[in-house]
Every structure is written in structure tokens, then in C-alpha cells.
Design a protein around this motif. Sequence first.
Motif, PDB file in Angstrom:
ATOM      1  N   MET A   1      60.579 -24.521  64.841  1.00 34.58           N
ATOM      2  CA  MET A   1      60.620 -25.733  65.663  1.00 34.58           C
ATOM      3  C   MET A   1      59.239 -26.373  65.743  1.00 34.58           C
ATOM      4  O   MET A   1      58.248 -25.680  65.945  1.00 34.58           O
ATOM      5  CB  MET A   1      61.126 -25.398  67.077  1.00 34.58           C
ATOM      6  N   ILE A   2      59.176 -27.676  65.599  1.00 34.89           N
ATOM      7  CA  ILE A   2      57.921 -28.403  65.744  1.00 34.89           C
ATOM      8  C   ILE A   2      57.441 -28.290  67.187  1.00 34.89           C
ATOM      9  O   ILE A   2      58.208 -28.494  68.126  1.00 34.89           O
ATOM     10  CB  ILE A   2      58.099 -29.878  65.366  1.00 34.89           C
ATOM     11  N   ALA A   3      56.178 -27.960  67.360  1.00 34.18           N
ATOM     12  CA  ALA A   3      55.593 -27.851  68.690  1.00 34.18           C
ATOM     13  C   ALA A   3      54.477 -28.878  68.848  1.00 34.18           C
ATOM     14  O   ALA A   3      53.588 -28.981  67.989  1.00 34.18           O
ATOM     15  CB  ALA A   3      55.044 -26.441  68.924  1.00 34.18           C
ATOM     16  N   LEU A   4      54.524 -29.648  69.928  1.00 33.73           N
ATOM     17  CA  LEU A   4      53.539 -30.692  70.195  1.00 33.73           C
ATOM     18  C   LEU A   4      52.895 -30.483  71.556  1.00 33.73           C
ATOM     19  O   LEU A   4      53.526 -29.939  72.477  1.00 33.73           O
ATOM     20  CB  LEU A   4      54.199 -32.073  70.160  1.00 33.73           C
ATOM     21  N   ASP A   5      51.665 -30.939  71.670  1.00 33.18           N
ATOM     22  CA  ASP A   5      50.954 -30.914  72.939  1.00 33.18           C
ATOM     23  C   ASP A   5      51.248 -32.226  73.679  1.00 33.18           C
ATOM     24  O   ASP A   5      50.846 -33.295  73.208  1.00 33.18           O
ATOM     25  CB  ASP A   5      49.451 -30.780  72.688  1.00 33.18           C
ATOM     26  N   PRO A   6      51.959 -32.174  74.813  1.00 34.38           N
ATOM     27  CA  PRO A   6      52.276 -33.424  75.517  1.00 34.38           C
ATOM     28  C   PRO A   6      51.045 -34.182  76.000  1.00 34.38           C
ATOM     29  O   PRO A   6      51.119 -35.391  76.238  1.00 34.38           O
ATOM     30  CB  PRO A   6      53.144 -32.953  76.692  1.00 34.38           C
ATOM     31  N   ARG A   7      49.915 -33.489  76.116  1.00 31.24           N
ATOM     32  CA  ARG A   7      48.694 -34.153  76.590  1.00 31.24           C
ATOM     33  C   ARG A   7      48.112 -35.096  75.548  1.00 31.24           C
ATOM     34  O   ARG A   7      47.313 -35.986  75.895  1.00 31.24           O
ATOM     35  CB  ARG A   7      47.648 -33.107  76.974  1.00 31.24           C
ATOM     36  N   THR A   8      48.494 -34.909  74.279  1.00 29.23           N
ATOM     37  CA  THR A   8      47.956 -35.777  73.225  1.00 29.23           C
ATOM     38  C   THR A   8      49.082 -36.500  72.480  1.00 29.23           C
ATOM     39  O   THR A   8      48.924 -36.879  71.313  1.00 29.23           O
ATOM     40  CB  THR A   8      47.118 -34.953  72.223  1.00 29.23           C
ATOM     41  N   THR A   9      50.209 -36.697  73.170  1.00 30.98           N
ATOM     42  CA  THR A   9      51.373 -37.335  72.563  1.00 30.98           C
ATOM     43  C   THR A   9      51.670 -38.661  73.245  1.00 30.98           C
ATOM     44  O   THR A   9      51.782 -38.728  74.474  1.00 30.98           O
ATOM     45  CB  THR A   9      52.602 -36.418  72.646  1.00 30.98           C
ATOM     46  N   VAL A  10      51.803 -39.703  72.445  1.00 34.95           N
ATOM     47  CA  VAL A  10      52.145 -41.036  72.921  1.00 34.95           C
ATOM     48  C   VAL A  10      53.532 -41.394  72.396  1.00 34.95           C
ATOM     49  O   VAL A  10      53.876 -41.085  71.255  1.00 34.95           O
ATOM     50  CB  VAL A  10      51.112 -42.078  72.435  1.00 34.95           C
ATOM     51  N   VAL A  11      54.340 -42.043  73.234  1.00 32.51           N
ATOM     52  CA  VAL A  11      55.673 -42.501  72.855  1.00 32.51           C
ATOM     53  C   VAL A  11      55.604 -44.005  72.605  1.00 32.51           C
ATOM     54  O   VAL A  11      54.953 -44.745  73.358  1.00 32.51           O
ATOM     55  CB  VAL A  11      56.697 -42.185  73.958  1.00 32.51           C
ATOM     56  N   ALA A  12      56.277 -44.467  71.540  1.00 26.53           N
ATOM     57  CA  ALA A  12      56.220 -45.881  71.164  1.00 26.53           C
ATOM     58  C   ALA A  12      57.610 -46.479  71.049  1.00 26.53           C
ATOM     59  O   ALA A  12      58.549 -45.816  70.608  1.00 26.53           O
ATOM     60  CB  ALA A  12      55.486 -46.047  69.829  1.00 26.53           C
ATOM     61  N   GLY A  13      57.728 -47.748  71.426  1.00 27.73           N
ATOM     62  CA  GLY A  13      58.955 -48.510  71.232  1.00 27.73           C
ATOM     63  C   GLY A  13      58.966 -49.214  69.880  1.00 27.73           C
ATOM     64  O   GLY A  13      58.070 -49.030  69.049  1.00 27.73           O
ATOM     65  N   ASP A  14      59.946 -50.059  69.660  1.00 26.48           N
ATOM     66  CA  ASP A  14      60.240 -50.692  68.370  1.00 26.48           C
ATOM     67  C   ASP A  14      59.025 -51.386  67.742  1.00 26.48           C
ATOM     68  O   ASP A  14      58.320 -52.145  68.411  1.00 26.48           O
ATOM     69  CB  ASP A  14      61.328 -51.748  68.544  1.00 26.48           C
ATOM     70  N   TRP A  15      58.855 -51.158  66.411  1.00 21.36           N
ATOM     71  CA  TRP A  15      57.834 -51.856  65.639  1.00 21.36           C
ATOM     72  C   TRP A  15      58.427 -52.755  64.556  1.00 21.36           C
ATOM     73  O   TRP A  15      57.741 -53.644  64.044  1.00 21.36           O
ATOM     74  CB  TRP A  15      56.866 -50.864  64.989  1.00 21.36           C
ATOM     75  N   HIS A  16      59.643 -52.503  64.137  1.00 22.73           N
ATOM     76  CA  HIS A  16      60.355 -53.364  63.182  1.00 22.73           C
ATOM     77  C   HIS A  16      59.621 -53.571  61.857  1.00 22.73           C
ATOM     78  O   HIS A  16      59.719 -54.640  61.244  1.00 22.73           O
ATOM     79  CB  HIS A  16      60.632 -54.737  63.823  1.00 22.73           C
ATOM     80  N   GLY A  17      58.877 -52.569  61.421  1.00 26.25           N
ATOM     81  CA  GLY A  17      58.161 -52.708  60.155  1.00 26.25           C
ATOM     82  C   GLY A  17      57.014 -53.698  60.205  1.00 26.25           C
ATOM     83  O   GLY A  17      56.565 -54.189  59.161  1.00 26.25           O
ATOM     84  N   ASN A  18      56.523 -54.004  61.403  1.00 25.56           N
ATOM     85  CA  ASN A  18      55.447 -54.971  61.609  1.00 25.56           C
ATOM     86  C   ASN A  18      54.108 -54.286  61.321  1.00 25.56           C
ATOM     87  O   ASN A  18      53.590 -53.547  62.155  1.00 25.56           O
ATOM     88  CB  ASN A  18      55.512 -55.490  63.050  1.00 25.56           C
ATOM     89  N   THR A  19      53.554 -54.520  60.139  1.00 24.56           N
ATOM     90  CA  THR A  19      52.372 -53.794  59.694  1.00 24.56           C
ATOM     91  C   THR A  19      51.150 -54.014  60.587  1.00 24.56           C
ATOM     92  O   THR A  19      50.516 -53.037  61.013  1.00 24.56           O
ATOM     93  CB  THR A  19      52.044 -54.161  58.234  1.00 24.56           C
ATOM     94  N   PRO A  20      50.751 -55.251  60.897  1.00 26.11           N
ATOM     95  CA  PRO A  20      49.577 -55.431  61.755  1.00 26.11           C
ATOM     96  C   PRO A  20      49.749 -54.783  63.128  1.00 26.11           C
ATOM     97  O   PRO A  20      48.806 -54.188  63.662  1.00 26.11           O
ATOM     98  CB  PRO A  20      49.432 -56.957  61.857  1.00 26.11           C
TER      99      PRO A  20
END
Length: 250
Positions: A1-20
Motif C-alpha cells: 500500500m502506498i504510504a504518504l505523510d499527511p503533513r506534506t500532502t496537498v489536495v487539488a481540484g480540477d485542472w482540465h489539462g491546463n498546463t500553465p
Amino acid sequence: MIALDPRTTVVAGDWHGNTPWAAAAISHAGMSGARTILHLGDYGFTFEARFVDAVEQALSVHDMQLLFVRGNHDDTGYLEKLDRDREGCGIVSPRVRHLRDGLRLALGDEIAVALGGAASIDRSGRLAGVSWWPDEITSQAAIEQALADGPAQIVMAHDCPAGVDLALDPRFGAYFEDKDPGVLDYCEENRLRLWGVATELRPRLWLHGHYHRLSTGSIDQDDGRETAVIGLDCDGTSMERNLVWLEQTT
């Protein structure tokens, strides 16, 4: 199982392939100390090489990785053809992985489950296999698997369960229903499926995108507990609306 540190994890919403926007969001998160971005879908759309390469480069600058769930505006054909790592994630590039529906992560002491998919209210104006994918909604098989695998404290989804007030403008739905009769029921079907997941798993937190707005809500569980529901805004808004530190959701 992938294990992540919540202290260094950011959640992101939709980007729609928007490169910039993607490059700017990664830089913003990385300069603030993030090492992982958990993306809630509508991430890469058709995964053009320019977008994929730019994201990989931006992540490498800050020694970061990005893991994403499937949105309704993510090419399912592309995702199905990806090579997979030993965890079952689709390999987009060295630092970017697709979290298949039902895959679980360890976030500190908590378990999170990925559950992608949603319904496109604007499907009538899109081209099947090019800008709309008929298998876009959350599959019943994925839902059954998520439930069979047992308790999870966090759900990382693209869509929001039914029963959570999103305060959407009714004129928006009426416009698309007039163009495509039955589309509102189609959208609600996916939300009802997810409501079943929320009420059976009883997670403390449900994270989603899809609606292009920053929102908060909750689901009252029959055991007296509450599931907090947080929706994130999309590209072209602000970093504060599009990104949230995982630890800030507790």
C-alpha cells in the motif's frame, strides 16, 4: 500500500489539462513544503504531451509526486492503456500516477480510498471518445470493491454524494436538461451511488472536485457520527480555492 505523510500532502481540484495552471499550482505547493499532490480528477483531460511533460518538469524541481483519481473529463481509454506499477497505479510519467478506482492509500494512521468518476451534465455538446467518455461514471464494480475492502477514514472522489447541498444555480441544470432530457437523473444516479458508499463506509472525510466551487457540507451518519464533505474549485480561480493541505481538513 502506498504510504504518504499527511503533513506534506496537498489536495487539488480540477485542472482540465491546463498546463500553465498546473505548473503554477505545483510550484505554489512545492514552495510551501508539499511533497505529494493528491488530485481529485479532471486532471489531464486528453493528456497532451505538452501537459504531461510540463507537469513532470514542475514536479521534479521540488522533488514532488502527483497521484490522481479519474474525473469525468479524463480520457478513460488513455488511462486503461497505461503501464502499471506494483501498486496497480497507472504510470503517466515518472512522478505522476493514476489511482485506479478502489485503490487504497495510507495517510498517516488513516486509510483513504480513491473513487473516481462522475456524470457530465454537458455530454450532449461533446463527442464520444474524444471529449466525452461513455464509461465516465463511477462503476458499480468499483463501488462494490471499495465496500468489500473494509473501513476507510477518507474518500478521495471526483463527485459528491447525494444528500449534500451544493447550492447550485437551478437555471444551470434546467438549461442542460432542456438540451438533453434525462441528464439530471443521469447525474443524480452517480451521486446516489456515492451516497451508498458514504453511508456504508462512514468515512470522517469526503474530498471531491467536479463542481468548480469551494464548498463544505456534511453527511449525518445513523450512528451519530458525521462525514465532513469538502469540494475544491478549479483552474483559473485561485490557489486558495484550488488547493488545500490535507492536515487542514482534520
